[in-house]
Enzyme design. Sequence first.
Site, PDB file in Angstrom:
ATOM      1  CG  HIS A 103      -2.056   0.953   1.125  1.00  0.00           C
ATOM      2  ND1 HIS A 103      -1.897   2.319   1.108  1.00  0.00           N
ATOM      3  CD2 HIS A 103      -3.394   0.730   1.017  1.00  0.00           C
ATOM      4  CE1 HIS A 103      -3.079   2.895   1.000  1.00  0.00           C
ATOM      5  NE2 HIS A 103      -4.006   1.954   0.938  1.00  0.00           N
ATOM      6  NE  ARG A 132      -3.061   7.005  -2.287  1.00  0.00           N
ATOM      7  CZ  ARG A 132      -3.384   5.903  -2.953  1.00  0.00           C
ATOM      8  NH1 ARG A 132      -3.391   5.919  -4.275  1.00  0.00           N
ATOM      9  NH2 ARG A 132      -3.708   4.799  -2.315  1.00  0.00           N
TER      10      ARG A 132
END
Length: 792
Positions: free
Chosen positions: A278, A301
């Site tokens: 990740h 994000r």
Amino acid sequence: MNSTVMLTIDGQNTVVVVGGGLAGCSAAIEAAKRGAKVILLEKETKLGGNSAKATSGINGWGTRAQADQGILDSGKYFERDTYLSGRSGNCKPELVKVLSVKSAHAVDWLTSLEIPLSVLSQLGGHSRKRTHRAPDREDGTPVPIGFAIMRKLEEHIRGELLGSVRVETTARLSRLLYDSVTLPTGEMVTMVRGVEYERSMASGDGTDEETVRVYANAVVLATGGFSNDHTTTSLLQEYAPHLMGYPTTNGVWATGDGVKLARELGAELVDMDKVQLHPTGMINPKDPQARTLFLGPEALRGSGGILLNTKGERFVNELGLRSVVSQAIIAQGDEYPGSQARKFAYCVLNEAAAGLFGKGALGFYWKKMNLFRFAENVHELAVLIGCEESTLLRTLESYKDLSSLDRKCPLTGKDVFPCVIGPQGPFYVAYVTPSIHYTMGGCLISPSAEILTVDKTDILNRHRPILGLFGAGEVTGGVHGGNRLGGNSLLECVVFGRIAGERAAHTALEVLSAQETGSFRGNPAMNSTSWTRGTVLQLLPDDPSSSNMESVSDIGYRLVINLPNAFQTSGLALLQPILIKLSSPYSGAIQPLRVVPTTLPEELGIISIPLPPLTTHKDEVPPWVYALQPGDEVEMQAGPIEASVSSLEKRLMQTKEGSGANLVILATAPEGVNPMLQLLRASSRHPLQEKLNNVRLLYAAKNLSEMRYLDALKNLCSERIEFLFALDNPPTKWTEEVEMDELTVKKIIPPTEDTSQSIIVVLTQKAEQISFLKQFLGAKRFEEGVSLFFIT
């Protein structure tokens, strides 16, 4: 001190669920709902596992939240995104289809438990907003979605299901209990009978270890992955040693316990080397070398946050796949000081992005966990990063132009902008580093959540379930392929957890008819006088002779239907057709499907039916069949048996072992394909395998497009199976036989001295073939005693 005790539950319908995360709790709830007594084992002191740490949300298409926000989405987009993300591994189409079709049901189910899932975001790799999470509370405090879900499920289990589910914590799985049993086919297979686990018990001298053994009718493994496996038997070291030095977002419990024990029973493991990094594990400046990091949610994000390197430049599409973003951060080569050379980037949010992410959630990471830094303006941000202010200003001005006009970024290809970010402060900044987050590999499961093993006796080399053993969640493989999409983890846990619980409960409720110790025969599901309800497991393209997925309309399909119970047989005789209709009050006006399955009479749990291509032979298969979806209910009944089929079965049963009998199959496509495959499969198993000297096959068709399974059959035909393939209209470079004529048939008939021991089966509906073969085979050219059967 260590002692061994036996744990028993009132009643015989017992299901053991191992793992107290979302998959395990979903399975326990569903099994209890279906009438089973459930023992839920958790190795830690409390339920939750990694599910409680999940922050991004749960995916679903066709949900109320999407409808309310005017978002157009469908399975074709969801499935495409899943395949695109996982293309470097094994995304099994049947598993992806189930995940997709049941995604909205999963969201609805959680919502029914009073878990609000009204906030949507578009995470990296997704083409639509479909990741659901809860809104902040009225006072602005965030609702961590994984923790909120697990708290509600635990309340439900310890409240409404108190009498049906027994929760055991500090219970560390040590062994799967099993028997080796003999099926009617003569195969020795493994049947799981329960578990053994260790638990800590307080005593006057401190803490004692106790070994507990519990017998059950079914076991569900929901033990998670191996992202933090640094044990002496580390799966991480075995399959991805190059990642051993990376930090992880997983708890200390993620050590692959279930995968290791299932492997000992022969479980098929897939994609074990596919370990997801990740991109936004969050570095704590006070402890930059910590092995376990807080996960920076995908929504950082997804809400508009951008990634900058130490030069103050963007370098990647922030909404790209996790694997792509992680590798981009690593490629920048920026090392966080004092972190043992961990590569990192700056995740930067402005007020607009912070608002989309949730000020309450941001406050948790910033003020409570000290994982964000604050910069009032561009100057302070440049000082924090340590870059030239002019470079940073140029980066932010450029991004402002792109995001305000929705123009595609020429550097990164980014074309989705959740919000506008420019030079206007303030800014919120986190240090993020790629961290081991998820292991895509694990035990291969069926769409019924059965843990599978390779069936080495099957001529099509298919898998079969390990009886009584189910799996859901990160312990399994085959769903996500090489890289998991954000939001698909919680979805997988709910979808396959509920399926596993339901199927395990039905298994527990089924009474097996034991003939003798160590053997059994499943109870039949169908008869010819009443209808039995089944559930569609999958309907997918299925032609081993074709690898060209672009020509899917020209190849066949395989329909698989779950019987009511995993331990039931169909109740059909050899080559007996099945009648299938929609489970609907209006089904009487719809033409039912009449077809011979390839499933053998003694096989358990499913009916498998190859179907002809969608674009050809439309009269053979009603159109509604091709519109079936996983989860659809159908009704099934045993069809009428031809006299010739009954005679054939009787002749095969009377054949004595060592008699030297030959089985000769003359089949024409497409109508003879299913009976041919079933007969070939039967001939390769007990008891026919021991009775037959050899098997000979002549497979004929008018055109090559009708001749499905050609390459697969060529590979399957061993020294015991002789074969010929014939076409009326052969293509260029065809080197096999031309037409099923007298010369071709003579080649497949055994020598004269062996013909009295031959069983010749003709599988065709073509009148001209029947007429020719009756005349040719009926002539006085064989000794008396040849058995000849025409099955249409």
